[in-house]
Design a protein around this motif. Structure first.
Motif, mmCIF file in Angstrom:
data_model
loop_
_atom_site.group_PDB
_atom_site.id
_atom_site.type_symbol
_atom_site.label_atom_id
_atom_site.label_comp_id
_atom_site.label_asym_id
_atom_site.label_seq_id
_atom_site.Cartn_x
_atom_site.Cartn_y
_atom_site.Cartn_z
ATOM 1 N N ARG A 69 2.768 2.246 -14.651
ATOM 2 C CA ARG A 69 1.817 0.970 -14.732
ATOM 3 C C ARG A 69 1.590 0.614 -13.223
ATOM 4 O O ARG A 69 2.128 0.871 -12.370
ATOM 5 N N CYS A 70 0.491 -0.171 -13.263
ATOM 6 C CA CYS A 70 -0.130 -0.601 -12.181
ATOM 7 C C CYS A 70 0.358 -2.062 -11.956
ATOM 8 O O CYS A 70 -0.236 -3.017 -12.933
ATOM 9 N N HIS A 71 1.270 -2.438 -11.231
ATOM 10 C CA HIS A 71 1.539 -3.760 -10.963
ATOM 11 C C HIS A 71 1.127 -4.721 -9.831
ATOM 12 O O HIS A 71 0.921 -3.957 -8.400
ATOM 13 N N LEU A 72 0.460 -5.742 -9.887
ATOM 14 C CA LEU A 72 0.193 -6.524 -8.625
ATOM 15 C C LEU A 72 0.992 -7.669 -8.462
ATOM 16 O O LEU A 72 1.335 -8.546 -9.506
ATOM 17 N N ASP A 107 -1.680 -5.024 -14.037
ATOM 18 C CA ASP A 107 -1.177 -6.229 -14.719
ATOM 19 C C ASP A 107 -0.809 -7.011 -13.383
ATOM 20 O O ASP A 107 -0.416 -6.596 -12.414
ATOM 21 N N ALA A 108 -0.662 -8.146 -13.672
ATOM 22 C CA ALA A 108 -0.192 -9.266 -12.475
ATOM 23 C C ALA A 108 0.564 -10.351 -12.950
ATOM 24 O O ALA A 108 0.575 -10.772 -14.013
ATOM 25 N N MET A 109 1.541 -10.835 -12.085
ATOM 26 C CA MET A 109 2.616 -11.517 -12.436
ATOM 27 C C MET A 109 1.955 -12.859 -11.811
ATOM 28 O O MET A 109 1.740 -13.088 -10.618
ATOM 29 N N VAL A 110 1.604 -14.054 -12.739
ATOM 30 C CA VAL A 110 1.047 -15.400 -12.388
ATOM 31 C C VAL A 110 1.966 -16.439 -12.822
ATOM 32 O O VAL A 110 2.237 -16.321 -14.030
ATOM 33 N N LEU A 111 2.422 -17.404 -11.969
ATOM 34 C CA LEU A 111 3.178 -18.389 -12.339
ATOM 35 C C LEU A 111 2.583 -19.260 -13.376
ATOM 36 O O LEU A 111 1.409 -19.492 -13.175
ATOM 37 N N ASP A 112 3.211 -19.816 -14.438
ATOM 38 C CA ASP A 112 2.598 -20.266 -15.612
ATOM 39 C C ASP A 112 2.105 -21.608 -14.930
ATOM 40 O O ASP A 112 0.908 -22.224 -15.491
ATOM 41 N N HIS A 113 2.599 -22.492 -13.847
ATOM 42 C CA HIS A 113 2.031 -23.672 -13.512
ATOM 43 C C HIS A 113 0.861 -23.604 -12.418
ATOM 44 O O HIS A 113 0.470 -24.536 -11.974
ATOM 45 N N ASN A 114 0.326 -22.669 -11.976
ATOM 46 C CA ASN A 114 -0.449 -22.300 -10.919
ATOM 47 C C ASN A 114 -1.526 -22.279 -11.679
ATOM 48 O O ASN A 114 -2.066 -21.112 -11.622
ATOM 49 N N ALA A 115 -2.390 -23.244 -11.770
ATOM 50 C CA ALA A 115 -3.576 -23.219 -12.528
ATOM 51 C C ALA A 115 -4.450 -22.543 -11.295
ATOM 52 O O ALA A 115 -5.561 -21.883 -11.917
ATOM 53 N N ARG A 128 -4.753 -13.214 -19.544
ATOM 54 C CA ARG A 128 -3.331 -13.282 -19.878
ATOM 55 C C ARG A 128 -3.054 -12.656 -21.250
ATOM 56 O O ARG A 128 -3.759 -12.434 -22.087
ATOM 57 N N GLU A 129 -1.619 -11.885 -21.031
ATOM 58 C CA GLU A 129 -1.384 -11.363 -22.281
ATOM 59 C C GLU A 129 -0.354 -11.804 -23.064
ATOM 60 O O GLU A 129 0.726 -12.340 -22.483
ATOM 61 N N ALA A 130 -0.787 -12.288 -24.170
ATOM 62 C CA ALA A 130 -0.117 -13.385 -24.883
ATOM 63 C C ALA A 130 0.933 -12.887 -25.776
ATOM 64 O O ALA A 130 1.982 -13.630 -25.876
#
Length: 139
Positions: A69-72, A107-115, A128-130
């Protein structure tokens, strides 16, 4: 964007990267220390990409590929340089790296609160992958 240089980080960049993340990145990571970043640079010297303008660090992204996998991670742009194409240039370089390695999806890890970050990722074509939640266990 001709004045923007994207390059891989070296061991000599570690302290500057850590300082940059304290100023420009949202949140902290368990690996945000000298040993963590040094290990990344040694293990995968092409993964940590830096954006510089006139010799000044203005952005970063970690483009990790584990063969599957490709992770960002750690897409960060200095507040004074946002909305000027830095993130787009970093993601383009990361995606080219992934494609050259045979990666199929980033795929990217993005904080839930970081609009603002969510808007930036969306603008770059990421969704977003729900169906998934991240599960972690400190080692």
């Amino acid at each position: 964007m001709d004045d923007l240089c994207i390059r891989r980080a070296t061991g000599a960049d570690i302290e500057a990267v850590l300082r940059f993340w304290r100023e420009a990145a949202e949140g902290t990571s368990i690996s945000d220390d000298q040993d963590g970043v040094a290990r990344l640079v040694r293990r995968d010297p092409e993964a940590l990409l830096l954006a510089e303008r006139d010799g000044e660090l203005v952005g970063t992204v970690i483009a990790g590929f584990d063969g599957w996998r490709c992770h960002l991670y750690r897409l960060a742009v200095h507040p004074e340089h946002r909305r000027r194409g830095v993130a787009r240039a970093l993601l383009s370089a990361a995606e080219k790296r992934f494609a050259a390695l045979g990666g199929r999806r980033g795929d990217a890890m993005v904080l839930d609160h970081n609009a603002p970050a969510q808007r930036a990722w969306h603008a770059a074509g990421y969704r977003r992958e729900a169906r998934w939640s991240r599960w972690v266990k400190p080692l």
